[in-house]
Scaffold this active site. Structure first.
Site, mmCIF file in Angstrom:
data_model
loop_
_atom_site.group_PDB
_atom_site.id
_atom_site.type_symbol
_atom_site.label_atom_id
_atom_site.label_comp_id
_atom_site.label_asym_id
_atom_site.label_seq_id
_atom_site.Cartn_x
_atom_site.Cartn_y
_atom_site.Cartn_z
ATOM 1 N N GLU A 47 0.830 -1.205 0.000
ATOM 2 C CA GLU A 47 0.000 0.000 0.000
ATOM 3 C C GLU A 47 0.869 1.262 0.000
ATOM 4 O OE1 GLU A 47 -3.851 1.789 2.451
ATOM 5 O OE2 GLU A 47 -2.423 0.477 3.495
ATOM 6 N N LYS A 120 -10.086 2.354 -2.610
ATOM 7 C CA LYS A 120 -10.308 1.770 -1.291
ATOM 8 C C LYS A 120 -11.666 2.181 -0.737
ATOM 9 C CE LYS A 120 -7.811 1.413 3.149
ATOM 10 N NZ LYS A 120 -6.540 1.799 3.812
ATOM 11 N N CYS A 157 -5.823 -2.829 2.252
ATOM 12 C CA CYS A 157 -5.597 -2.739 3.697
ATOM 13 C C CYS A 157 -6.861 -2.895 4.536
ATOM 14 C CB CYS A 157 -4.849 -1.456 4.026
ATOM 15 S SG CYS A 157 -3.985 -1.517 5.628
#
Length: 296
Positions: A47, A120, A157
């Site tokens: 990330e 995300k 994540c």
């Protein structure tokens, strides 16, 4: 999938980052080249690989680290992907428009073309992880992308803690789920809670592999940045949750595994979770919470 063989060489890269963006991009390029030289066909970076993790404080100056798509990072990574003939997955700080930023994953196919974009969806707001200050939640939904070497799904994540994200991505046909990650220990918590935190992180994603009958690969950054010690521990696991490769806590590493996507059919046939889903009974999942007397 566009070729007959179902076995793919997958690599995830974990690396330390420094302040200078060009240095990080150069280091990532070096590791990608090394992985491709060892036969990797699909490579995923951690990330926000191009800089120090920015979210330990709410600092307006750090928005300058973001780039548009297309931009210098995507142009460089697309060129690298095409040169090496690999599928490449990156995670970056995207400037979509003035005042509008995302934590975004980009997928490049073997010809260097951009074949996937994922923003995300789940954005945390915890001590030293003040991501809501920087990132707008994604608006593209959960998806996967056809590449020469297979259908690739990407979450980022914090998404990894949500079974809904893994399920919906798998339902789009993903054969492997990538989770570019930046997670580590708070110094004050490591001695007491560190082992349990790391175990929960790994266990959660391995459970996604089992529940969905897919491969899962998670590259996590390493090294100390500010008050966080990123714990590495990157891994690749099969549809049964078996670890194929696992990284160290503190070293830059290339982790590679052969992933035979044909195993998905075996796993899903013997553990037919998709067959037995009660899609008629899951309406409650679209609610925030169900009260005790609710009928869903």
């Amino acid at each position: 999938m566009n070729t007959k063989s179902t076995s793919r060489s997958v690599a995830v890269l974990q690396m330390r980052c420094v302040q200078d963006k060009d240095t990080n991009v150069a280091r990532a390029t070096e590791l990608v080249r090394e992985a491709a030289g060892k036969g990797a066909q699909i490579v995923c970076l951690q990330e926000l690989f191009h800089g120090l993790y920015p979210c330990q404080a709410e600092d307006h100056a750090l928005f300058a680290e973001a780039e548009p798509i297309p931009g210098p990072i995507t142009q460089a990574m697309g060129k690298l992907s095409g040169e090496l003939g690999i599928v490449l997955v990156i995670s970056m700080f995207e400037k979509r428009a003035a005042g509008l930023y995302h934590n975004t994953a980009v997928v490049f196919d073997v010809d260097g073309s951009q074949c996937g974009l994922y923003r995300k969806m789940h954005i945390p707001d915890d001590p030293l992880y003040y991501e809501k200050f920087y990132f707008t939640p994604g608006d593209l939904g959960f998806k996967s992308f056809d590449t020469k070497f297979g259908r690739v799904g990407v979450c980022v994540c914090w998404d990894q803690w949500f079974p809904e994200a893994a399920r919906l991505t798998a339902l789009t046909g993903a054969e492997i789920l990538f989770y570019p990650t930046a997670i580590g220990w708070h110094p004050s918590e490591k001695d007491e809670f560190g082992a349990a935190q790391h175990s929960a992180w790994e266990t959660m994603m391995r459970s996604h592999a089992i529940a969905n009958g897919v491969y899962v690969a998670a590259p996590n950054r390493v090294g100390s940045e500010g008050e966080i010690e990123f714990w590495g521990g990157s891994f690749i696991c099969d549809p049964y949750g078996n670890l194929l490769q696992k990284g160290s806590v503190g070293e830059d590493q290339i982790l590679m595994a052969d992933c035979d996507f044909k195993l998905m059919d075996t796993a899903r046939t013997h553990w037919p979770f998709l067959r037995d889903r009660r899609v008629d009974a899951y309406s409650g999942l679209t609610k925030r919470f169900l009260d005790a007397d609710s009928n869903g």
